[in-house]
Design an enzyme around this catalytic site. Structure first.
Site, PDB file in Angstrom:
ATOM      1  N   PRO A 121     -13.739   2.421   3.218  1.00  0.00           N
ATOM      2  CA  PRO A 121     -13.837   3.829   3.423  1.00  0.00           C
ATOM      3  C   PRO A 121     -12.882   4.279   4.375  1.00  0.00           C
ATOM      4  O   PRO A 121     -12.097   5.126   4.275  1.00  0.00           O
ATOM      5  CB  PRO A 121     -15.189   4.135   3.780  1.00  0.00           C
ATOM      6  CG  PRO A 121     -16.070   3.278   3.140  1.00  0.00           C
ATOM      7  CD  PRO A 121     -15.483   1.875   3.488  1.00  0.00           C
ATOM      8  N   TRP A 176     -13.745   1.142  -3.411  1.00  0.00           N
ATOM      9  CA  TRP A 176     -12.756   1.007  -4.355  1.00  0.00           C
ATOM     10  C   TRP A 176     -12.407  -0.588  -4.810  1.00  0.00           C
ATOM     11  O   TRP A 176     -11.348  -1.213  -4.917  1.00  0.00           O
ATOM     12  CB  TRP A 176     -11.266   1.396  -3.791  1.00  0.00           C
ATOM     13  CG  TRP A 176     -11.485   3.006  -3.626  1.00  0.00           C
ATOM     14  CD1 TRP A 176     -11.128   3.623  -2.555  1.00  0.00           C
ATOM     15  CD2 TRP A 176     -11.742   3.998  -4.848  1.00  0.00           C
ATOM     16  NE1 TRP A 176     -11.154   5.154  -2.989  1.00  0.00           N
ATOM     17  CE2 TRP A 176     -11.434   5.148  -4.216  1.00  0.00           C
ATOM     18  CE3 TRP A 176     -11.936   3.641  -6.089  1.00  0.00           C
ATOM     19  CZ2 TRP A 176     -11.507   6.466  -4.875  1.00  0.00           C
ATOM     20  CZ3 TRP A 176     -11.951   5.135  -6.733  1.00  0.00           C
ATOM     21  CH2 TRP A 176     -12.062   6.238  -6.170  1.00  0.00           C
ATOM     22  N   PHE A 187      -3.511 -10.867   2.133  1.00  0.00           N
ATOM     23  CA  PHE A 187      -2.504 -10.513   1.862  1.00  0.00           C
ATOM     24  C   PHE A 187      -1.846 -11.389   0.499  1.00  0.00           C
ATOM     25  O   PHE A 187      -0.888 -10.973  -0.068  1.00  0.00           O
ATOM     26  CB  PHE A 187      -1.348 -10.295   2.901  1.00  0.00           C
ATOM     27  CG  PHE A 187      -1.971  -9.338   3.863  1.00  0.00           C
ATOM     28  CD1 PHE A 187      -2.341  -7.984   3.338  1.00  0.00           C
ATOM     29  CD2 PHE A 187      -1.364  -8.917   5.269  1.00  0.00           C
ATOM     30  CE1 PHE A 187      -2.720  -6.895   3.990  1.00  0.00           C
ATOM     31  CE2 PHE A 187      -1.928  -7.970   6.017  1.00  0.00           C
ATOM     32  CZ  PHE A 187      -2.315  -6.617   5.553  1.00  0.00           C
ATOM     33  N   LEU A 226      -3.389 -10.483  -2.364  1.00  0.00           N
ATOM     34  CA  LEU A 226      -2.585  -8.934  -2.776  1.00  0.00           C
ATOM     35  C   LEU A 226      -1.202  -9.217  -3.425  1.00  0.00           C
ATOM     36  O   LEU A 226      -1.020  -8.540  -4.226  1.00  0.00           O
ATOM     37  CB  LEU A 226      -2.692  -8.147  -1.610  1.00  0.00           C
ATOM     38  CG  LEU A 226      -3.909  -7.466  -0.992  1.00  0.00           C
ATOM     39  CD1 LEU A 226      -3.828  -6.773   0.276  1.00  0.00           C
ATOM     40  CD2 LEU A 226      -4.871  -6.755  -2.092  1.00  0.00           C
ATOM     41  N   GLY A 285       1.680  20.072 -27.068  1.00  0.00           N
ATOM     42  CA  GLY A 285       0.326  20.196 -27.080  1.00  0.00           C
ATOM     43  C   GLY A 285      -0.562  19.041 -27.450  1.00  0.00           C
ATOM     44  O   GLY A 285      -1.586  18.754 -26.819  1.00  0.00           O
ATOM     45  N   GLU A 332      -2.922  -1.533  -4.107  1.00  0.00           N
ATOM     46  CA  GLU A 332      -2.075  -3.011  -3.775  1.00  0.00           C
ATOM     47  C   GLU A 332      -1.030  -2.357  -3.128  1.00  0.00           C
ATOM     48  O   GLU A 332       0.145  -3.049  -3.304  1.00  0.00           O
ATOM     49  CB  GLU A 332      -1.669  -3.836  -5.015  1.00  0.00           C
ATOM     50  CG  GLU A 332      -2.830  -3.908  -5.942  1.00  0.00           C
ATOM     51  CD  GLU A 332      -3.973  -4.785  -5.407  1.00  0.00           C
ATOM     52  OE1 GLU A 332      -4.092  -4.851  -4.404  1.00  0.00           O
ATOM     53  OE2 GLU A 332      -5.095  -4.893  -6.421  1.00  0.00           O
TER      54      GLU A 332
END
Length: 386
Positions: free
Chosen positions: A136, A164, A238, A241, A342, A365
């Site tokens: 958080p 997340w 990392f 990641l 639309g 990321e």
């Protein structure tokens, strides 16, 4: 079959095996995903029932060699990510969290016993993993993590929150990164552990056919055998990641390509002023610009993939791909939505769904700003993060 956006015969740069894989994954997405994605997106549901088939195709941890994994090349992995994200970013994200993050963490930093225990089950889709790094209060700066792991005799006790975290509510195990007296360490946490809980983050305007969660660790007790022995610093997460970021370089172009193809078909069929919209100069200019950026993004992804397979890919190069391809993909999807008028806001058409998803892909990321600073440091030699 050559893609509509392929103006320079990129297919000629792919091997027969790579083209075959692309066709296999594309057929899977067309058959099992496209007919239902509008409903899944509207209802905010990830279709867990398709996981066994993705495992059967060898997509889970597909770039890992051994322990039941497919051992495909970096380019083949990227091609698969492109096709999956052409369906929806949530589909590619599932493969990324399972393979590039959770499985990669075990493969890169786990013991031989951990690899043999978990990787075959995860590759077969019988065990789902998640990757708990973001918190958080610690997003772009993971070094600010507040989750801690404390030794108590032969055990570790974990306390903190992660936010997340993809797949947290359906995962069987979580790779959790925590501060210790010895630095950042990684742990394999069974999600049935006492004190572990995960709740879905909703409602969302983006990545609706995907699962993002908040995890709470309340005095979760683990044995030393659950620690990843090769993870001895923040460098370890990392490295995982970077695997996920590399997949995004390809995946973003899949979303862009799909949006482009929808816009091209629509403008060719839709008539205004007694002519197809595609016959107007402004429309053709938009289509050309979109196709050019898709081509450049795909060439960039392919180049990075060849470098990765050759063992020559540097970390900053992934930032080039992630920053550029996400930025261009979201613009392409927004432009495609506008070309549909639309009707473009209806879930019947994919461009706005892709654009909404890419708002998340562009953020996770590493944000645009983070990757810009990584590249700024590469160009100037000066770190500007603090």
């Amino acid at each position: 079959m050559t893609d509509l956006s392929d103006l320079i015969n990129i297919d000629s740069q792919l091997t027969a095996d790579e083209l075959e894989l692309r066709q296999t994954v594309r057929e899977f997405v067309d058959r099992r995903f496209r007919p239902n994605i509008a409903e899944w997106y509207e209802k905010a549901v990830f279709p867990t029932e398709i996981i066994p088939e993705m495992a059967e195709l060898g997509l889970l941890g597909m770039h890992i060699k051994g322990n039941g994994c497919a051992g495909r090349s970096a380019v083949e992995y990227g091609i698969a990510m492109q096709e999956l994200e052409a369906g929806d970013s949530g589909l590619r994200t599932f493969i990324s969290v399972q393979g590039s993050l959770a499985m990669s963490a075990i493969n890169k930093h786990g013991s031989d016993e951990q690899k043999a225990k978990y990787l075959p089950e995860m590759a077969a889709g019988r065990m789902i993993g998640c990757f708990g790094l973001t918190e958080p209060n610690a997003g772009s700066d993971p070094s600010g993590m507040e989750t801690v792991a404390t030794r108590e005799g032969d055990e570790w006790v974990l306390n903190g929150k992660k936010r997340w975290i993809g797949l947290g509510t359906i995962a069987d195990l979580a790779i959790i990164w925590a501060r210790t007296d010895e630095g950042v360490r990684g742990f394999i946490v069974p999600t049935k552990s006492q004190g572990f809980s995960a709740v879905a983050l909703e409602p969302k305007l983006s990545m609706r056919a995907s699962i993002q969660t908040e995890i709470t660790l309340d005095n979760v007790r683990l044995s030393e055998e659950q620690r990843l022995p090769g993870a001895t610093s923040l460098r370890a997460p990392f490295e995982c990641l970077n695997e996920a970021r590399y997949g995004i370089v390809w995946g973003a172009m899949g979303a862009a390509r799909d949006a482009f193809e929808v816009a091209a078909r629509y403008t060719g069929e839709r008539k205004q002023f007694d002519r197809p919209i595609s016959s107007f100069q402004l429309t053709q200019e938009k289509l050309v610009n979109m196709a050019l950026e898709i081509q450049k993004g795909q060439l960039l992804a392919l180049h990075l993939g060849r470098l990765k397979d050759a063992g020559k890919l540097e970390h900053h190069m992934i930032s080039v791909g992630k920053l550029n391809n996400c930025r261009e993909a979201i613009k392409i999807c927004r432009d495609a939505r506008a070309m549909l008028g639309g009707n473009g806001i209806l879930l019947e058409y994919s461009p706005l769904r892709h654009a909404n998803n890419l708002e998340s892909v562009r953020t996770y990321e590493g944000t645009d700003e983070v990757h810009t600073l990584i590249l700024g440091q590469k160009l100037t030699g000066i770190p500007a993060f603090r």
